[in-house]
Design a protein around this motif. Structure first.
Motif, PDB file in Angstrom:
ATOM      1  N   PRO A  79       2.447   8.975   5.132  1.00 37.87           N
ATOM      2  CA  PRO A  79       1.392   9.589   4.321  1.00 37.87           C
ATOM      3  C   PRO A  79       0.194   8.671   4.121  1.00 37.87           C
ATOM      4  CG  PRO A  79       3.187   8.831   2.930  1.00 37.87           C
ATOM      5  CD  PRO A  79       3.644   8.634   4.353  1.00 37.87           C
ATOM      6  N   TYR A  80      -0.818   9.232   3.485  1.00 38.71           N
ATOM      7  CA  TYR A  80      -2.054   8.483   3.233  1.00 38.71           C
ATOM      8  C   TYR A  80      -1.814   7.261   2.354  1.00 38.71           C
ATOM      9  CZ  TYR A  80      -6.537   7.185   1.205  1.00 38.71           C
ATOM     10  OH  TYR A  80      -7.630   6.480   0.787  1.00 38.71           O
ATOM     11  N   ALA A  81      -2.470   6.176   2.715  1.00 41.01           N
ATOM     12  CA  ALA A  81      -2.551   4.975   1.880  1.00 41.01           C
ATOM     13  C   ALA A  81      -3.902   4.335   2.165  1.00 41.01           C
ATOM     14  CB  ALA A  81      -1.420   4.002   2.197  1.00 41.01           C
ATOM     15  N   ALA A  82      -4.548   3.830   1.134  1.00 44.21           N
ATOM     16  CA  ALA A  82      -5.839   3.178   1.329  1.00 44.21           C
ATOM     17  C   ALA A  82      -5.680   1.979   2.258  1.00 44.21           C
ATOM     18  CB  ALA A  82      -6.403   2.727  -0.014  1.00 44.21           C
ATOM     19  N   LEU A  83      -6.729   1.688   3.027  1.00 42.95           N
ATOM     20  CA  LEU A  83      -6.662   0.551   3.936  1.00 42.95           C
ATOM     21  C   LEU A  83      -6.442  -0.758   3.190  1.00 42.95           C
ATOM     22  CD1 LEU A  83      -9.403   1.545   6.516  1.00 42.95           C
ATOM     23  CD2 LEU A  83      -6.960   1.264   6.954  1.00 42.95           C
ATOM     24  N   THR A  84      -6.884  -0.812   1.944  1.00 43.61           N
ATOM     25  CA  THR A  84      -6.639  -2.021   1.153  1.00 43.61           C
ATOM     26  C   THR A  84      -5.163  -2.195   0.818  1.00 43.61           C
ATOM     27  OG1 THR A  84      -7.195  -0.720  -0.815  1.00 43.61           O
ATOM     28  CG2 THR A  84      -8.940  -2.111   0.131  1.00 43.61           C
TER      29      THR A  84
END
Length: 217
Positions: A79-84
């Motif tokens: 799933p989505y996760a921020a690049l940070t």
């Protein structure tokens, strides 16, 4: 009655224990194919087709597919996760599940197909490869790699009787996707028998003029 366009032809479905793989196996068998299902473990009884052969094979162990059509549904989702917040292990895992497996299937499929001068290879990509808003980088880039793999493989076999293409689903109505998105409008999602029509065409003898395509469904 089915038109029998795969009668006398062997079709190998990688990922046959999954919802999409099992559905595609049924669709090809209904068209007269001699079906070989491959997965890391053999399918549960309710996902096995009478008359089909099943093999437990880890694609990463360099298995060898048959000569006419190879359909690859092996893959994983993150799933989505921020690049940070990028987890290197997730990125590595997605590249292995989605891209490395596809590359190894391609390697062995083309070896066998080149020996006989004909065949069909159909991979599974994802709309997340190109429509990236809201998608996780690891999943998106691994599926983008599959699109690039298909383009390069198609170039490599151009002028032969071999074609390489991929189907690019947006979402498919499977139990796993319903669990992941319980509040979505499931009734509007594409059904596996409908999605299977794209695979059936790309794997058919009649698709000899189509190679390097990414077909959205």
């Amino acid at each position: 009655m089915p038109d029998g366009r795969f009668a006398g032809r062997t079709v190998m479905v990688f990922g046959a224990a999954g919802a999409l793989g099992a559905g595609l196996a049924a669709a090809f068998a209904a068209e007269g194919a001699a079906l070989i299902g491959v997965d890391r473990s053999t399918p549960a009884t309710d996902r096995r087709l009478e008359g089909a052969r099943y093999h437990a094979v880890d694609v990463l162990d360099n298995g060898a597919p048959p000569p006419w059509a190879v359909v690859n549904t092996v893959g994983g989702f993150a799933p989505y996760a921020a690049l940070t917040d990028l987890d290197p292990a997730v990125l590595t895992g997605q590249l292995e599940l989605n891209l490395l497996t596809a590359a190894l299937v391609t390697k062995h499929a083309l070896r066998h197909m080149k020996a006989v001068g004909r065949g069909r290879l159909v991979h599974t990509a994802s709309r997340a490869a190109t429509v990236t808003r809201g998608q996780g980088f690891a999943y998106s880039v691994s599926k983008l790699g599959v699109l690039h793999l298909v383009t390069m493989a198609a170039d490599e076999v151009r002028g032969t009787g071999i074609t390489v293409n991929c189907v690019v689903p947006s979402i498919i109505d499977t139990p796993a996707n319903r669990r992941a998105m319980p509040d979505a409008d499931h009734a509007s999602w594409p059904q596996i028998p409908d999605v299977a029509q794209a695979y059936l065409f790309l794997a058919s003898p009649g698709a000899h003029l189509v190679s390097g395509a990414a077909v959205p469904v």
